[in-house]
Design a protein around this motif. Sequence first.
Motif, PDB file in Angstrom:
ATOM      1  N   LYS A  94     -10.356   1.643  -2.918  1.00 34.04           N
ATOM      2  CA  LYS A  94     -10.841   2.114  -4.217  1.00 34.04           C
ATOM      3  C   LYS A  94      -9.740   2.698  -5.097  1.00 34.04           C
ATOM      4  CE  LYS A  94     -15.195   1.147  -3.377  1.00 34.04           C
ATOM      5  NZ  LYS A  94     -15.917   0.097  -4.113  1.00 34.04           N
ATOM      6  N   ARG A  95      -8.602   3.047  -4.518  1.00 34.58           N
ATOM      7  CA  ARG A  95      -7.465   3.600  -5.266  1.00 34.58           C
ATOM      8  C   ARG A  95      -7.964   4.701  -6.230  1.00 34.58           C
ATOM      9  NH1 ARG A  95      -5.003  -0.203  -8.598  1.00 34.58           N
ATOM     10  NH2 ARG A  95      -2.970   0.748  -8.249  1.00 34.58           N
ATOM     11  N   PRO A  96      -8.432   5.827  -5.687  1.00 28.93           N
ATOM     12  CA  PRO A  96      -9.097   6.853  -6.501  1.00 28.93           C
ATOM     13  C   PRO A  96      -8.238   7.427  -7.619  1.00 28.93           C
ATOM     14  CG  PRO A  96      -8.556   7.694  -4.304  1.00 28.93           C
ATOM     15  CD  PRO A  96      -8.357   6.219  -4.265  1.00 28.93           C
ATOM     16  N   TRP A  97      -6.921   7.370  -7.483  1.00 30.98           N
ATOM     17  CA  TRP A  97      -6.020   7.908  -8.515  1.00 30.98           C
ATOM     18  C   TRP A  97      -6.079   7.124  -9.821  1.00 30.98           C
ATOM     19  CZ3 TRP A  97      -4.436   7.047  -3.419  1.00 30.98           C
ATOM     20  CH2 TRP A  97      -4.058   5.730  -3.131  1.00 30.98           C
ATOM     21  N   THR A  98      -6.698   5.942  -9.815  1.00 36.22           N
ATOM     22  CA  THR A  98      -6.831   5.200 -11.069  1.00 36.22           C
ATOM     23  C   THR A  98      -7.696   5.956 -12.073  1.00 36.22           C
ATOM     24  OG1 THR A  98      -8.706   3.940 -10.185  1.00 36.22           O
ATOM     25  CG2 THR A  98      -6.515   2.956  -9.958  1.00 36.22           C
ATOM     26  N   ALA A  99      -8.496   6.903 -11.587  1.00 33.65           N
ATOM     27  CA  ALA A  99      -9.300   7.732 -12.490  1.00 33.65           C
ATOM     28  C   ALA A  99      -8.415   8.522 -13.448  1.00 33.65           C
ATOM     29  CB  ALA A  99     -10.177   8.692 -11.684  1.00 33.65           C
ATOM     30  N   ASN A 100      -7.200   8.810 -13.037  1.00 31.47           N
ATOM     31  CA  ASN A 100      -6.309   9.657 -13.826  1.00 31.47           C
ATOM     32  C   ASN A 100      -5.375   8.874 -14.742  1.00 31.47           C
ATOM     33  OD1 ASN A 100      -7.552  11.454 -12.151  1.00 31.47           O
ATOM     34  ND2 ASN A 100      -5.711  12.255 -11.205  1.00 31.47           N
ATOM     35  N   ARG A 101      -5.595   7.579 -14.828  1.00 29.16           N
ATOM     36  CA  ARG A 101      -4.770   6.741 -15.699  1.00 29.16           C
ATOM     37  C   ARG A 101      -5.524   6.418 -16.987  1.00 29.16           C
ATOM     38  NH1 ARG A 101      -2.423   2.907 -10.776  1.00 29.16           N
ATOM     39  NH2 ARG A 101      -1.295   4.612  -9.737  1.00 29.16           N
ATOM     40  N   PRO A 102      -4.827   6.265 -18.093  1.00 24.88           N
ATOM     41  CA  PRO A 102      -5.474   6.127 -19.408  1.00 24.88           C
ATOM     42  C   PRO A 102      -6.368   4.907 -19.566  1.00 24.88           C
ATOM     43  CG  PRO A 102      -3.140   6.656 -19.642  1.00 24.88           C
ATOM     44  CD  PRO A 102      -3.367   6.345 -18.207  1.00 24.88           C
ATOM     45  N   ILE A 119       0.838  -1.201   0.000  1.00 26.25           N
ATOM     46  CA  ILE A 119       0.000   0.000   0.000  1.00 26.25           C
ATOM     47  C   ILE A 119       0.875   1.253   0.000  1.00 26.25           C
ATOM     48  CG2 ILE A 119      -1.738   1.305   1.296  1.00 26.25           C
ATOM     49  CD1 ILE A 119      -2.800  -1.228  -0.026  1.00 26.25           C
ATOM     50  N   PHE A 120       1.986   1.205   0.714  1.00 23.61           N
ATOM     51  CA  PHE A 120       2.918   2.339   0.762  1.00 23.61           C
ATOM     52  C   PHE A 120       3.399   2.715  -0.641  1.00 23.61           C
ATOM     53  CE2 PHE A 120       7.411   3.575   0.721  1.00 23.61           C
ATOM     54  CZ  PHE A 120       7.379   4.751   1.459  1.00 23.61           C
ATOM     55  N   VAL A 121       3.793   1.723  -1.410  1.00 26.79           N
ATOM     56  CA  VAL A 121       4.273   1.978  -2.777  1.00 26.79           C
ATOM     57  C   VAL A 121       3.143   2.557  -3.626  1.00 26.79           C
ATOM     58  CG1 VAL A 121       5.159   0.895  -4.886  1.00 26.79           C
ATOM     59  CG2 VAL A 121       6.014   0.163  -2.639  1.00 26.79           C
ATOM     60  N   ASP A 122       1.938   1.997  -3.490  1.00 27.03           N
ATOM     61  CA  ASP A 122       0.789   2.465  -4.267  1.00 27.03           C
ATOM     62  C   ASP A 122       0.423   3.895  -3.876  1.00 27.03           C
ATOM     63  OD1 ASP A 122      -1.198   2.076  -6.220  1.00 27.03           O
ATOM     64  OD2 ASP A 122      -2.683   1.552  -4.704  1.00 27.03           O
ATOM     65  N   PHE A 123       0.411   4.200  -2.567  1.00 21.78           N
ATOM     66  CA  PHE A 123       0.093   5.549  -2.092  1.00 21.78           C
ATOM     67  C   PHE A 123       1.103   6.575  -2.598  1.00 21.78           C
ATOM     68  CE2 PHE A 123      -2.960   5.571   1.753  1.00 21.78           C
ATOM     69  CZ  PHE A 123      -3.777   4.639   1.164  1.00 21.78           C
ATOM     70  N   GLN A 124       2.378   6.209  -2.560  1.00 26.74           N
ATOM     71  CA  GLN A 124       3.424   7.148  -2.984  1.00 26.74           C
ATOM     72  C   GLN A 124       3.210   7.553  -4.442  1.00 26.74           C
ATOM     73  OE1 GLN A 124       4.742   8.193   0.056  1.00 26.74           O
ATOM     74  NE2 GLN A 124       6.666   8.287  -1.022  1.00 26.74           N
ATOM     75  N   ARG A 125       2.919   6.593  -5.280  1.00 21.48           N
ATOM     76  CA  ARG A 125       2.671   6.882  -6.698  1.00 21.48           C
ATOM     77  C   ARG A 125       1.313   7.550  -6.903  1.00 21.48           C
ATOM     78  NH1 ARG A 125       2.535   1.889 -10.044  1.00 21.48           N
ATOM     79  NH2 ARG A 125       2.365   3.414 -11.728  1.00 21.48           N
ATOM     80  N   GLY A 126       0.320   7.044  -6.192  1.00 22.62           N
ATOM     81  CA  GLY A 126      -1.050   7.495  -6.411  1.00 22.62           C
ATOM     82  C   GLY A 126      -1.290   8.939  -6.047  1.00 22.62           C
ATOM     83  N   ARG A 136      -3.222  14.522   4.789  1.00 24.79           N
ATOM     84  CA  ARG A 136      -2.614  15.724   4.206  1.00 24.79           C
ATOM     85  C   ARG A 136      -3.124  15.996   2.802  1.00 24.79           C
ATOM     86  NH1 ARG A 136       2.226  16.700   1.453  1.00 24.79           N
ATOM     87  NH2 ARG A 136       2.935  14.564   1.749  1.00 24.79           N
ATOM     88  N   HIS A 137      -3.380  14.949   2.022  1.00 24.59           N
ATOM     89  CA  HIS A 137      -3.780  15.126   0.626  1.00 24.59           C
ATOM     90  C   HIS A 137      -5.292  15.308   0.449  1.00 24.59           C
ATOM     91  CE1 HIS A 137      -0.109  14.584  -1.785  1.00 24.59           C
ATOM     92  NE2 HIS A 137       0.313  13.823  -0.790  1.00 24.59           N
ATOM     93  N   LEU A 138      -6.101  14.738   1.335  1.00 23.08           N
ATOM     94  CA  LEU A 138      -7.548  14.728   1.117  1.00 23.08           C
ATOM     95  C   LEU A 138      -8.344  15.532   2.135  1.00 23.08           C
ATOM     96  CD1 LEU A 138      -8.131  10.997   0.075  1.00 23.08           C
ATOM     97  CD2 LEU A 138      -7.741  12.984  -1.393  1.00 23.08           C
ATOM     98  N   THR A 139      -7.676  16.127   3.126  1.00 24.91           N
ATOM     99  CA  THR A 139      -8.386  16.945   4.117  1.00 24.91           C
ATOM    100  C   THR A 139      -7.542  18.177   4.454  1.00 24.91           C
ATOM    101  OG1 THR A 139      -7.431  16.106   6.199  1.00 24.91           O
ATOM    102  CG2 THR A 139      -9.161  14.769   5.172  1.00 24.91           C
ATOM    103  N   THR A 140      -8.129  19.037   5.277  1.00 26.69           N
ATOM    104  CA  THR A 140      -7.383  20.181   5.825  1.00 26.69           C
ATOM    105  C   THR A 140      -7.137  19.982   7.319  1.00 26.69           C
ATOM    106  OG1 THR A 140      -9.447  21.392   6.222  1.00 26.69           O
ATOM    107  CG2 THR A 140      -8.336  21.787   4.125  1.00 26.69           C
ATOM    108  N   LEU A 153       4.291   2.512  10.003  1.00 31.27           N
ATOM    109  CA  LEU A 153       3.860   2.560   8.601  1.00 31.27           C
ATOM    110  C   LEU A 153       2.402   3.011   8.494  1.00 31.27           C
ATOM    111  CD1 LEU A 153       4.918   1.996   5.763  1.00 31.27           C
ATOM    112  CD2 LEU A 153       4.276  -0.395   6.046  1.00 31.27           C
ATOM    113  N   LEU A 154       1.569   2.504   9.390  1.00 36.85           N
ATOM    114  CA  LEU A 154       0.161   2.916   9.405  1.00 36.85           C
ATOM    115  C   LEU A 154       0.028   4.412   9.667  1.00 36.85           C
ATOM    116  CD1 LEU A 154      -1.570   0.007  11.381  1.00 36.85           C
ATOM    117  CD2 LEU A 154      -2.246   0.830   9.120  1.00 36.85           C
ATOM    118  N   PHE A 155       0.768   4.914  10.636  1.00 41.41           N
ATOM    119  CA  PHE A 155       0.716   6.344  10.942  1.00 41.41           C
ATOM    120  C   PHE A 155       1.128   7.178   9.721  1.00 41.41           C
ATOM    121  CE2 PHE A 155       1.333   5.872  15.825  1.00 41.41           C
ATOM    122  CZ  PHE A 155      -0.030   5.751  15.973  1.00 41.41           C
ATOM    123  N   TYR A 156       2.179   6.735   9.035  1.00 47.52           N
ATOM    124  CA  TYR A 156       2.648   7.479   7.863  1.00 47.52           C
ATOM    125  C   TYR A 156       1.598   7.490   6.759  1.00 47.52           C
ATOM    126  CZ  TYR A 156       5.274   8.828   3.749  1.00 47.52           C
ATOM    127  OH  TYR A 156       5.672   9.464   2.593  1.00 47.52           O
TER     128      TYR A 156
END
Length: 384
Positions: A184-192, A15-22, A325-329, A315-318
């Motif tokens: 759901k890996r929402p960033w897949t929306a931005n892939r071709p 999940i860490f690798v996927d989050f970093q890219r996503g 940080r990316h989806l809330t304020t 790892l969970l905390f990170y």
Amino acid sequence: MFWLMILIFLFWMIIFVDFQRGFKSLPSIDHQACKDERSLISVIIAAKDEEESIKQTIETLLNQKYVKLEILAVNDRSTDLTGSIIENISAHHPNVHSITINNLPSGWLGKNHALHIGAQQAKGTYLLFTDADIYFHENVVSQAVTFLKKENLDHLTAAPNLRAGSFFLKGLISFFLFGFAYLKRPWTANRPSNKGGMGVGAFQLLTNACYKGISGHRAIRFRPDDDLAMGLRIKKLGYRQNLVTALRSLSVEWYPDLPSAFKGFEKNAFAGLNYSVSFALLAILGVFTSQILPFITIWSDRLPLQIISAFTIGLLFYLYALTTRHLTTYSVWMVFGLPFFAMLFIYMLSRALLLTFLRGGIEWRGSRYSLKELKKYYRNSEEE
């Protein structure tokens, strides 16, 4: 137990690798330059008993700059002053159109039917579907259209700032977003490719041609998760789509308190799990095992188990902080409440599933929809 914790740690490493890219592929439109847009944009709002928020939503839309809007506010069988408020605004603003629905036909969910009726009367080149409690910054529609045209997209959906008052409500929302991100890996929306896809009900901007090409809301007429279902359908049928964030340009109070959040979750919980009992039980077990168990095993008297548990917790905390940080304020200090928020989420999910089964369906906005109907129309929408 040690080997189970090793497997959990490896899972979170993936999940860490996927989050970093996503998350790197999720742009923000908050600072997108604005351009004058001459094409008509039809904004369609479904409103049922929204007297406290509908006026502000329409007014912030009327204040939009650099765009030409028609606003179709659909009063869907409201029992409060929603209809009167919409009619009063429309009397003073010719680009605001009041539409009233008195009856809900069978085979439709109320919101989906209201948006469908609004879309039928829309004249715009672009359609913007939104909710009746959204605050729009004055440039956000122009920013979104500019981004959509720059990227040659058919559909743009934007994640807003989810305002919340209490610590535990913020925690529940941020935990929900964390789970949503890895499931759901929402960033897949931005892939071709046409796999994946995303839709956020607060802001769904698409071309009229795209809307007609997916058969509009008729194809998802009985889906409680209409926003996500529409996004997935758009992507599945080969249209170009992007998910962006707009945390400074869009905001909504998702729920005012925890009881309201529990009530709201009843509508989407089972739909999000594809109406599968086994999937629902697996989700509850999975959250406990992967996100609560490490906080228990760290107190083991076996040093190797303590070490792997500590690494898993770190790892969970990170990952939780990355999502927050990316989806809330919200403050990233929220991460330290993770095990408590996880238990709260398990309670909310279990409660929603139990009530769905006891009632034989869901109750939402004064209407009741049977589980049998929901499953039937879910299968039909997946096959279409």
